[in-house]
Design a protein around this motif. Sequence first.
Motif, PDB file in Angstrom:
ATOM      1  N   LYS A 249      10.089   6.711   5.312  1.00  0.00           N
ATOM      2  CA  LYS A 249      10.324   6.120   6.527  1.00  0.00           C
ATOM      3  C   LYS A 249      10.865   7.123   7.803  1.00  0.00           C
ATOM      4  CE  LYS A 249      11.159   2.003   7.463  1.00  0.00           C
ATOM      5  NZ  LYS A 249      11.554   0.701   7.943  1.00  0.00           N
TER       6      LYS A 249
ATOM      7  N   SER B 123       4.659   4.102   7.912  1.00  0.00           N
ATOM      8  CA  SER B 123       4.701   2.782   8.557  1.00  0.00           C
ATOM      9  C   SER B 123       4.889   1.918   7.144  1.00  0.00           C
ATOM     10  CB  SER B 123       3.422   2.506   8.720  1.00  0.00           C
ATOM     11  OG  SER B 123       2.104   2.555   7.999  1.00  0.00           O
TER      12      SER B 123
ATOM     13  N   ALA C  77      10.288  -2.113   2.629  1.00  0.00           N
ATOM     14  CA  ALA C  77      10.020  -1.428   3.543  1.00  0.00           C
ATOM     15  C   ALA C  77      10.579  -1.353   4.908  1.00  0.00           C
ATOM     16  CB  ALA C  77       8.466  -1.079   3.740  1.00  0.00           C
TER      17      ALA C  77
END
Length: 803
Positions: free
Chosen positions: A715, A720, A792
């Motif tokens: 990240k 993304s 994420a």
Amino acid sequence: MFKTNLKIAWRNIHKNKGMFAINIIGLSFGIATCLLISLFVFDELSYDRYNEKADRMVRVVFNATINGEQMKEAVTMAPVSAAFIEDIPEVLDGTRIDKLYNPKLTYNNTSYRNSKFAYVDPNFFEVFTLPIVKGDALTPLAKPNTIVITTKEAEKYFGNEDPIGKQLVLERNGDHRFTVTALIDEVPSNSHFHFNIFASTEGYAPAKSTSWTDSGFFNYLVLKEGTDLAAVQKKVPALIEKYMGPQIKTEIGISYAEFTSKNKVNLVLQPLTDIHLKSNFTATSQIEQGGDIKTVYIFTAIAIFMLLIACINFMNLSTASASKRAKEVGIRKVLGSTRKRLIIQFMVEAFMATVIAVVLAIGIFMIAFPIFNELAGERLNIAYLLKPQIILILVGFLIFIPFLAGGYPAFFLSSFKPIKAIKSKFSGSGNNNLRSGLVIFQFIISALLIVATLVVEQQMQFIQQKDLGYDKDQLLVLRDAYLLGNDIDALRNELLADARVSQITQSAYTPAGNSDVSMSGIFLNDQFLRRMFTYDIDDQYIPTMNMELVSGRNFSKDFGIEDDKVIINETARKALGFGNDAVGEVFVRDTNDGKKELTIIGVVKDFHFKSLKQEVEPLIMLNNPYGGLIVKVRSKDMSGLIEMANTTWLHYNAKEVFDYFILDDAFNETYVSERKMGYTLTLFAGLTIFVACLGLFGLVTYTAERRIKEIGIRKVLGSSVSQIVTLLSKEFLKLVMIAFIIAFPLAYYIMKNWLQDFAYRIDLSPWVFVSSALITMFIAFLTVGIKGIQAASVNPIKSLKTE
């Protein structure tokens, strides 16, 4: 020591609540499913085993091929049992059943219908275990016109009166008075018959028949203990030749040797306990519609696979999270803990998880039980849960599951080297291949069930949409209208005067639902050809049913009675060997009054008057209307017309109960077992996918936690959320794709075999497998994606913090 193990187990459970919850939910659903299906399977396999002599009882069934006609029927000839007892020493006893359709019984000027009435031999209650609870327990049916009745049925007729000695009047070809001699309890639910009135065959004319060419009775035999059924079966051909041979010579004019040189005739001994699940006969030749052994096999496989998938989840998640417990194992080994004690610790944890899962499973079972009964159309009782077999299964779960689900993790975790474990040099990757294989197995089962569900649904849609050769919609059948006697014409006229009615025909024959069934021997050029089904109809039958005449004409009052004329279907035309224009051709039909010559005046397009599981058979239609009325309704107000017909019925005959059925509904009931199978497959496919995805979710959760720093770094470097989700998904979706490669050939083979039961069936389209793949991939991706997005989305600063 055990107390310490329990404390440590509880602390580990509390520390890893998320993973534990996933494990427990999956395991509890697997156990609950296994319980539900176990009840169903035990119930199906228990049929007729209540009989004390069940292990040596057989039913005699007729199996023949005559002039190309396949004949497989459960009804056989009246003298069969007596012949077996006389000629075959291994046969100790025999008894017969002849069921009666919709009898009218009267007591004290009150008439009743819908009793399940059967004529049985006097020794019936010596052969079948149906204990007498009141009355003559030794010879209740020794005399003519005597009956044994169930206690519940007795209450319907006699209320609180003592039924013994009372008389019921059977209105059938005159009045017959039957005296009640004994009472029995209800026939057990797991029986292949459920009669509630048993009348003696003493004095019953059909029971005295000596014909070996006319069938009508269900014959049962009791064999000596230890008898080899195959050895008895070898003696049957000689018995058939002895008794049937002379009658064949008389009726057909050829010797039995000549007859069997071109035809096959056999009487097959079917074990009593096979009747419910292994009777592939026409529905009309059975006492009741039975089950299907294939369904039992399919559901048993689902139960086993469901439990295995739940256990696989447990193994996967335990071994996947091994690195988290590496230091614990290392420290405990350094402090003196042996591998044996570590194995016991991990097995205790598995046992605790199983106990909690079993308790939750029983709760899920209690909730799901009525839903399963409704979907599958079963009559299982919640009290079945207390059966010894089910209690034994629950105990088996508590013993078997900890070893199956916890055994490998226990041995795996306890094998860590203490130095490497303390230094956290164990990566937990050594068992990736096993975990991958188990994930593949889970999704093989999931894909199989999805394909099966889609195929069953497509076949049911095919049946609904297939051109049946007649219009089944908006047809109201008043099967008992003949009970009005001379007033049937008045009822017909009143119905025709109603604007909602377009046409009416009189016939006892319908292509679906309750229908008369008749067959006649057909002769051509003085030679017996074969048997053919016959329909007795009037001149309005073909237009009312919207059937198509492909040649010739319909019956017509303009030509008189026309009792020597006949309309045949296309299959009969081919069987008779006539060309495209069979009109004017002649053949001979065998009747009770001798042989009769018939002239063909029309050929009707083939229509399905039996299940789509069977090919259309030859049919001849005679101008001889009798029975009830079939009403074609043009209005959508079917309920209003039924109410009007009921009111009119009561005006003409208040003594008889108004009864009806809608042909479309009766057609659908023909395939009720397949529909139930479709519903239950959908339910279990959903549960299997759910449990498999729970395991997948757990593995993704573990993977995300193990790669949390990597995700943080990616990240920071600009990856993304979608790229990170793709990274996490790729490995698992690849396993799902491998599962498809294995599952789809298996699914093709299994469902192709299932479709063989239908004479008219769909082709297995590639889109079934594409749809299954898309559904499975979508669910798997959704499962992985949810956790992937969550991982994420974590702030990379938190991910990269030093522990």
